[in-house]
Design an enzyme around this catalytic site. Structure first.
Site, PDB file in Angstrom:
ATOM      1  N   LYS A 175      28.991  29.120  53.576  1.00  0.00           N
ATOM      2  CA  LYS A 175      29.779  30.365  53.567  1.00  0.00           C
ATOM      3  C   LYS A 175      30.989  30.253  52.635  1.00  0.00           C
ATOM      4  O   LYS A 175      31.543  29.158  52.494  1.00  0.00           O
ATOM      5  CB  LYS A 175      30.276  30.651  54.980  1.00  0.00           C
ATOM      6  N   PHE A 176      31.377  31.371  52.079  1.00  0.00           N
ATOM      7  CA  PHE A 176      32.580  31.475  51.236  1.00  0.00           C
ATOM      8  C   PHE A 176      32.536  30.549  50.026  1.00  0.00           C
ATOM      9  O   PHE A 176      33.552  30.085  49.552  1.00  0.00           O
ATOM     10  CB  PHE A 176      33.862  31.227  52.056  1.00  0.00           C
ATOM     11  N   ARG A 177      31.317  30.273  49.556  1.00  0.00           N
ATOM     12  CA  ARG A 177      31.131  29.432  48.364  1.00  0.00           C
ATOM     13  C   ARG A 177      31.630  27.995  48.560  1.00  0.00           C
ATOM     14  O   ARG A 177      31.955  27.303  47.610  1.00  0.00           O
ATOM     15  CB  ARG A 177      31.827  30.040  47.131  1.00  0.00           C
ATOM     16  N   LEU A 178      31.691  27.564  49.817  1.00  0.00           N
ATOM     17  CA  LEU A 178      32.118  26.176  50.090  1.00  0.00           C
ATOM     18  C   LEU A 178      30.856  25.306  50.166  1.00  0.00           C
ATOM     19  O   LEU A 178      30.585  24.653  51.174  1.00  0.00           O
ATOM     20  CB  LEU A 178      32.930  26.113  51.396  1.00  0.00           C
ATOM     21  N   HIS A 179      30.087  25.368  49.103  1.00  0.00           N
ATOM     22  CA  HIS A 179      28.751  24.769  49.116  1.00  0.00           C
ATOM     23  C   HIS A 179      28.808  23.245  49.226  1.00  0.00           C
ATOM     24  O   HIS A 179      29.834  22.629  49.000  1.00  0.00           O
ATOM     25  CB  HIS A 179      28.006  25.153  47.839  1.00  0.00           C
TER      26      HIS A 179
END
Ligand code: FMN
Length: 199
Positions: A175-179
């Protein structure tokens, strides 16, 4: 410093788990993979292929060795593969060195293919310019007649390349580009050094 991580099969095991997930969730062709090659002077090119076999010795695809990719790999064995499974929001990058599969391995795969595909391997001068579709159809007709009786042999220029990995990166969506990005790099001691990268 990369963390030394000895089990040799670690990245392969992880690839296997993700690939099994992809086979269940992708609408089709979970084995479709982008292959990047480069000329001897480093000019890159990419295209999709189908990965037909894999194991701890590498990842195999089949092609025409006279094609652009074939010629590039024969001149410069550094190449890479990229799997992207949209249904899982995951990608795997694999980088390494090409090896040609053995004749026995290429034969075994060749004879497993539908007859029309085997004819096509003769008829298509892959990556060469043609005057029009009729030229290809004429070649298909010529080879269909030539091999009307008996087996269709494997063309000498049709075989497989095996990517012998030196580097893997497993990327998964968060989520939220916290890959998440987990890498494995082969060390001089034939172990995998593991790192986690900023997304
Ligand atoms: C999903 C997909 C799978 C493909 N699989 C192969 C393959 O396994 N082998 C192959 O030679 N070309 C395959 N192709 C065609 C290649 O992408 C490419 O057009 C062709 O090999 C010529 O590439 P080149 O001129 O860079 O050598 C596939 C294309 C797609 C879209």
């Amino acid at each position: 410093m990369p963390e030394q991580y000895s089990p040799f099969d670690a990245p392969f095991k992880r690839f296997g788990e993700w690939f099994e997930d992809a086979k269940k969730s992708e609408p089709d062709m979970a084995n479709a993979v982008a292959v990047a090659t480069a000329t001897k002077s480093g000019v890159p090119s990419m295209r999709m292929v189908l990965m037909k076999n894999w194991g701890e010795d590498g990842f195999v695809f089949y092609t025409n060795f006279n094609s652009r990719k074939g010629q590039e790999i024969l001149a410069n064995p550094n190449f890479s593969m990229l799997f992207h499974w949209k249904s899982l929001m995951r990608q795997i990058r694999i980088e390494g060195i090409a090896e040609t599969v053995s004749d026995a391995e290429a034969e075994a795969y060749h004879i497993s293919r539908p007859r029309a595909s085997r004819i096509g391997a003769w008829a298509s001068r892959q990556s060469e310019a043609m005057q029009g579709r009729f030229e290809f159809e004429a070649e298909i007709a010529r080879y269909t007649a030539k091999y009307a009786v008996g087996e269709v042999p494997r063309p000498p220029h049709w075989s497989g390349f095996r990517l012998k990995p030196k580097y893997f990166e497993f990327w998964s969506d968060r989520k939220f580009r916290l890959h998440e990005r987990h890498t494995y790099r082969l060390t001089d001691h034939h172990q995998w050094g593991r790192e986690i990268l900023f997304p």
